[in-house]
Design an enzyme around this catalytic site. Sequence first.
Site, PDB file in Angstrom:
ATOM      1  N   GLY A  48      99.013  54.259   5.309  1.00 10.74           N
ATOM      2  CA  GLY A  48      97.885  53.775   6.194  1.00 10.74           C
ATOM      3  C   GLY A  48      96.998  52.979   5.321  1.00 10.74           C
ATOM      4  N   CYS A  91      94.876  58.404  -1.112  1.00  8.90           N
ATOM      5  CA  CYS A  91      94.157  57.256  -0.529  1.00  8.90           C
ATOM      6  C   CYS A  91      94.297  56.083  -1.494  1.00  8.90           C
ATOM      7  CB  CYS A  91      92.705  57.475  -0.404  1.00  8.90           C
ATOM      8  SG  CYS A  91      91.662  56.390   0.551  1.00  8.90           S
ATOM      9  N   LEU A  92      94.583  55.066  -0.932  1.00 10.79           N
ATOM     10  CA  LEU A  92      94.895  53.751  -1.833  1.00 10.79           C
ATOM     11  C   LEU A  92      93.314  53.359  -2.449  1.00 10.79           C
ATOM     12  CD1 LEU A  92      97.269  51.596   0.523  1.00 10.79           C
ATOM     13  CD2 LEU A  92      97.690  53.198  -1.580  1.00 10.79           C
ATOM     14  N   HIS A  96      92.584  60.343   9.072  1.00 12.47           N
ATOM     15  CA  HIS A  96      92.114  60.037   7.612  1.00 12.47           C
ATOM     16  C   HIS A  96      91.732  58.480   7.720  1.00 12.47           C
ATOM     17  CE1 HIS A  96      92.757  59.690   3.168  1.00 12.47           C
ATOM     18  NE2 HIS A  96      92.667  58.190   3.483  1.00 12.47           N
ATOM     19  N   GLU A  97      92.633  57.636   8.498  1.00 10.52           N
ATOM     20  CA  GLU A  97      92.143  56.480   8.635  1.00 10.52           C
ATOM     21  C   GLU A  97      90.871  55.967   9.669  1.00 10.52           C
ATOM     22  OE1 GLU A  97      93.293  54.264   6.699  1.00 10.52           O
ATOM     23  OE2 GLU A  97      95.209  55.566   5.937  1.00 10.52           O
ATOM     24  N   GLN A 153      88.845  49.008   3.761  1.00 14.02           N
ATOM     25  CA  GLN A 153      89.570  49.305   2.579  1.00 14.02           C
ATOM     26  C   GLN A 153      90.046  48.029   1.985  1.00 14.02           C
ATOM     27  OE1 GLN A 153      92.258  52.692   3.846  1.00 14.02           O
ATOM     28  NE2 GLN A 153      92.254  53.040   1.554  1.00 14.02           N
ATOM     29  N   HIS A 170      87.719  56.489   7.620  1.00 14.52           N
ATOM     30  CA  HIS A 170      87.264  55.400   6.901  1.00 14.52           C
ATOM     31  C   HIS A 170      86.564  54.519   7.867  1.00 14.52           C
ATOM     32  CE1 HIS A 170      89.331  55.423   3.001  1.00 14.52           C
ATOM     33  NE2 HIS A 170      90.576  55.743   3.645  1.00 14.52           N
TER      34      HIS A 170
HETATM   35 CO    CO Z   1      92.255  56.469   2.718  1.00 12.07          CO
END
Ligand code: CO
Length: 166
Positions: free
Chosen positions: A44, A86-87, A128-129, A49, A132
């Site tokens: 995701g 998480c990236l 999660h997304e 991000q 963000h």
């Molecule tokens: Co993340």
Amino acid sequence: MLKLVRYPDPILDSVAEPVTEFNDELINIANEMFIIMKNNNGIGLSGPQVGLSKRIFVMETNRVQRIVVNPKITNKSGLGGIEEGCLSFPGINVKVSRPTIISVEYSDLSGNNIVETLYALDAICFQHELDHLDGITLANYLSKTVRSYIMKRLERERNERGEQDS
Ligand code: CO
């Protein structure tokens, strides 16, 4: 070209703006986001991000790709949790408790309204997304001590890479 933003970066703590224009630019953004997500082995990736304060994210779970615009959760139940990565937090995993069944509503790239019920990993990734987009990251789920330890580490790694990188 969009670039992956890593923690700590103020955009990751900001609430993103609703998407109002469903145009070619949005399609290009979504395509680039998928490329960045896949290049980094993520499941995701959200607008903030990649430096965009827009309420859009992409995800691919259980072999289904979704482009999600202006999402909201209309119902939730169950409770579970996994170690989430998480990236924007390379190398860090945090156990997060979340509802495991959610009903959601969002727009697709054409502005069509989509209604779905998501389960398990699909539901966890979506939440999660969506976090963000509301300026909530894994940092919010860490204890103070662990957070300051991890922030120091990320800061050090960022300095080692040089500012250009993110
Ligand atoms: Co993340």
